[in-house]
Design a protein around this motif. Structure first.
Motif, PDB file in Angstrom:
ATOM      1  N   LYS A  99       0.817  -1.206   0.000  1.00 61.92           N
ATOM      2  CA  LYS A  99       0.000   0.000   0.000  1.00 61.92           C
ATOM      3  C   LYS A  99       0.858   1.266   0.000  1.00 61.92           C
ATOM      4  O   LYS A  99       0.489   2.281  -0.605  1.00 61.92           O
ATOM      5  CB  LYS A  99      -0.934   0.001   1.215  1.00 61.92           C
ATOM      6  CG  LYS A  99      -1.892   1.196   1.262  1.00 61.92           C
ATOM      7  CD  LYS A  99      -2.798   1.142   2.484  1.00 61.92           C
ATOM      8  CE  LYS A  99      -3.790   0.006   2.408  1.00 61.92           C
ATOM      9  NZ  LYS A  99      -4.774   0.053   3.520  1.00 61.92           N
ATOM     10  N   SER A 100       2.007   1.223   0.674  1.00 58.67           N
ATOM     11  CA  SER A 100       2.877   2.398   0.730  1.00 58.67           C
ATOM     12  C   SER A 100       4.133   2.230  -0.119  1.00 58.67           C
ATOM     13  O   SER A 100       4.969   3.137  -0.185  1.00 58.67           O
ATOM     14  CB  SER A 100       3.288   2.684   2.180  1.00 58.67           C
ATOM     15  OG  SER A 100       4.105   1.641   2.689  1.00 58.67           O
ATOM     16  N   GLY A 101       4.279   1.060  -0.730  1.00 54.21           N
ATOM     17  CA  GLY A 101       5.462   0.808  -1.548  1.00 54.21           C
ATOM     18  C   GLY A 101       6.698   0.469  -0.733  1.00 54.21           C
ATOM     19  O   GLY A 101       7.813   0.494  -1.252  1.00 54.21           O
ATOM     20  N   TYR A 102       6.515   0.120   0.536  1.00 52.47           N
ATOM     21  CA  TYR A 102       7.647  -0.225   1.393  1.00 52.47           C
ATOM     22  C   TYR A 102       8.100  -1.648   1.083  1.00 52.47           C
ATOM     23  O   TYR A 102       7.283  -2.574   0.996  1.00 52.47           O
ATOM     24  CB  TYR A 102       7.249  -0.090   2.863  1.00 52.47           C
ATOM     25  CG  TYR A 102       8.354  -0.425   3.837  1.00 52.47           C
ATOM     26  CD1 TYR A 102       9.462   0.393   3.963  1.00 52.47           C
ATOM     27  CD2 TYR A 102       8.270  -1.557   4.642  1.00 52.47           C
ATOM     28  CE1 TYR A 102      10.480   0.094   4.869  1.00 52.47           C
ATOM     29  CE2 TYR A 102       9.271  -1.859   5.554  1.00 52.47           C
ATOM     30  CZ  TYR A 102      10.379  -1.037   5.648  1.00 52.47           C
ATOM     31  OH  TYR A 102      11.368  -1.345   6.546  1.00 52.47           O
ATOM     32  N   HIS A 103       9.420  -1.834   0.936  1.00 49.54           N
ATOM     33  CA  HIS A 103       9.956  -3.128   0.511  1.00 49.54           C
ATOM     34  C   HIS A 103      10.372  -4.028   1.665  1.00 49.54           C
ATOM     35  O   HIS A 103      10.852  -5.142   1.437  1.00 49.54           O
ATOM     36  CB  HIS A 103      11.151  -2.911  -0.431  1.00 49.54           C
ATOM     37  CG  HIS A 103      10.799  -2.195  -1.698  1.00 49.54           C
ATOM     38  ND1 HIS A 103       9.928  -2.721  -2.650  1.00 49.54           N
ATOM     39  CD2 HIS A 103      11.161  -0.967  -2.158  1.00 49.54           C
ATOM     40  CE1 HIS A 103       9.793  -1.872  -3.651  1.00 49.54           C
ATOM     41  NE2 HIS A 103      10.522  -0.784  -3.370  1.00 49.54           N
ATOM     42  N   GLY A 104      10.195  -3.556   2.891  1.00 52.46           N
ATOM     43  CA  GLY A 104      10.563  -4.365   4.043  1.00 52.46           C
ATOM     44  C   GLY A 104      11.990  -4.111   4.478  1.00 52.46           C
ATOM     45  O   GLY A 104      12.815  -3.617   3.705  1.00 52.46           O
ATOM     46  N   GLY A 105      12.281  -4.433   5.733  1.00 49.87           N
ATOM     47  CA  GLY A 105      13.634  -4.259   6.241  1.00 49.87           C
ATOM     48  C   GLY A 105      13.681  -4.326   7.751  1.00 49.87           C
ATOM     49  O   GLY A 105      12.658  -4.535   8.419  1.00 49.87           O
ATOM     50  N   THR A 106      14.880  -4.170   8.298  1.00 52.52           N
ATOM     51  CA  THR A 106      15.095  -4.172   9.743  1.00 52.52           C
ATOM     52  C   THR A 106      15.249  -2.741  10.229  1.00 52.52           C
ATOM     53  O   THR A 106      16.045  -1.977   9.681  1.00 52.52           O
ATOM     54  CB  THR A 106      16.345  -4.982  10.104  1.00 52.52           C
ATOM     55  OG1 THR A 106      16.201  -6.322   9.622  1.00 52.52           O
ATOM     56  CG2 THR A 106      16.553  -5.009  11.615  1.00 52.52           C
ATOM     57  N   ASP A 107      14.497  -2.375  11.256  1.00 54.39           N
ATOM     58  CA  ASP A 107      14.546  -0.999  11.762  1.00 54.39           C
ATOM     59  C   ASP A 107      13.982  -0.997  13.174  1.00 54.39           C
ATOM     60  O   ASP A 107      13.472  -2.015  13.665  1.00 54.39           O
ATOM     61  CB  ASP A 107      13.728  -0.070  10.865  1.00 54.39           C
ATOM     62  CG  ASP A 107      14.183   1.386  10.933  1.00 54.39           C
ATOM     63  OD1 ASP A 107      14.790   1.769  11.960  1.00 54.39           O
ATOM     64  OD2 ASP A 107      13.906   2.144   9.988  1.00 54.39           O
TER      65      ASP A 107
END
Length: 343
Positions: A99-107
């Motif tokens: 929905k937001s175009g976020y590709h995933g990751g560690t944060d």
């Protein structure tokens, strides 16, 4: 308010009328409970995700982080409630979110809300990605969720009059000052060109007006245990509000009830998982403020990964497993050190 429903007058009809204007959105997405976990039924344990944002009008809707992350757990007996905070700096795997175009990751986990809200995802997208991140981290699915604008809490407290807060350590506000005896945001106080006096929250129990209670609950950087102390202070504020509502017979007077819920409605965006708000509240009418237990994660102090972020201790992960299994009461009995000492 959900924790103060024992004295509600008028039943579901009155509650339905009073809550009709509360904004409702899909805040959980894929993190809502499956049919196998109880689905939309409120007969079993109830788990709600409470996300606190400190939004100002000048901030973009897609540029807000959720620094207050609280799980409200109510066991299947519906006669007790627990508040458990997740540290804002907890390192987490944030899944991809189309929905937001976020590709995933560690944060840090508080970044999940911002990542979901970006590019038009809005607060709804932010809450959904946060819920999915927490489910991945803890295994917990949710019956409902709420986004709480802490600034809106001021109106709720003002409707209650004051709340009783016991300050555990003296703290000078980083956000507010007095000008001519009037509390003001520091940015506004500077514009007056007048002398400023620091706002200091002194140790001890006291009745706080809305602005003071909110300012106290926002402090973090100058507290001994940073965000961990702030977590307990914010839990303390929620309990104090519920206690004042029930002790003052607010919920037994229809006119006052409507006034209070109207004020609360401006502070919340709510998801009750397809169940009506009145059914949701009525189900929890046996829970009172005195049965609202505040719990600590990581024993209430820092548990660093070594890279500046925080990790959840094994004891905390066991607490989350107990929530999922609806065995939290047994866990707390065996591990009383997780109970917050805030009054």
């Amino acid at each position: 308010m959900l924790s103060s429903g024992v004295g509600i007058v008028g039943g579901k009809v009155l509650i339905g009328q009073a809550t009709g204007d509360i904004a409702q959105r899909n805040l959980l997405g894929d993190a809502s409970k499956s049919d196998a976990e109880g689905g939309a039924s409120l007969d079993g344990p109830i788990d709600m995700l409470l996300l606190g944002v400190d939004a100002r009008e000048r901030w973009a809707a897609d540029n807000v982080r959720s620094d207050s992350i609280i799980i409200l757990h109510i066991p299947a007996s519906h006669d007790q409630a627990y508040l458990i905070s997740i540290p804002r700096d907890t390192q987490a795997q944030i899944p991809a979110f189309s929905k937001s175009g976020y590709h995933g990751g560690t944060d840090r986990i508080n970044a999940a809300f911002q990542a979901g809200a970006a590019n038009g995802g809005g607060w709804e997208g932010g809450a959904q990605l946060m819920a999915q991140t927490i489910k991945r981290l803890t295994g917990i699915s949710f019956d409902g969720a709420a986004i709480i604008n802490f600034g809106g809490f001021k109106n709720v407290i003002d409707t209650l009059g004051t709340v009783r807060i016991c300050v555990s350590q003296e703290v000078e506000s980083l956000h507010m000052s007095y000008v001519d005896g009037k509390p003001m945001w520091n940015a506004d106080a500077k514009k007056t060109g007048k002398p400023r006096t620091p706002v200091v929250h002194k140790k001890g129990c006291q009745e706080m007006e809305g602005w003071a209670a909110l300012d106290y609950s926002r402090q973090r950087k100058t507290l001994r245990n940073g965000d961990y102390d702030r977590q307990q202070n914010q839990q303390q504020l929620i309990k104090a509000m519920a206690k004042k509502a029930s002790d003052g017979e607010m919920l037994t007077k229809p006119a006052k009830l409507q006034q209070l819920i109207k004020a609360a409605g401006k502070a919340f965006v709510l998801d009750t998982g397809g169940t009506s708000i009145e059914s949701f509240i009525y189900t929890m009418r046996g829970v009172t403020a005195n049965e609202l237990t505040m719990l600590k994660t990581n024993n209430g102090t820092f548990h660093s990964t070594g890279s500046g972020a925080e990790a959840l201790s094994e004891e905390t992960m066991a607490m989350f497993r107990a929530i999922k299994q609806d065995k939290l009461a047994e866990f707390v009995f065996a591990n009383p050190q997780v109970i917050s000492t805030r009054k």
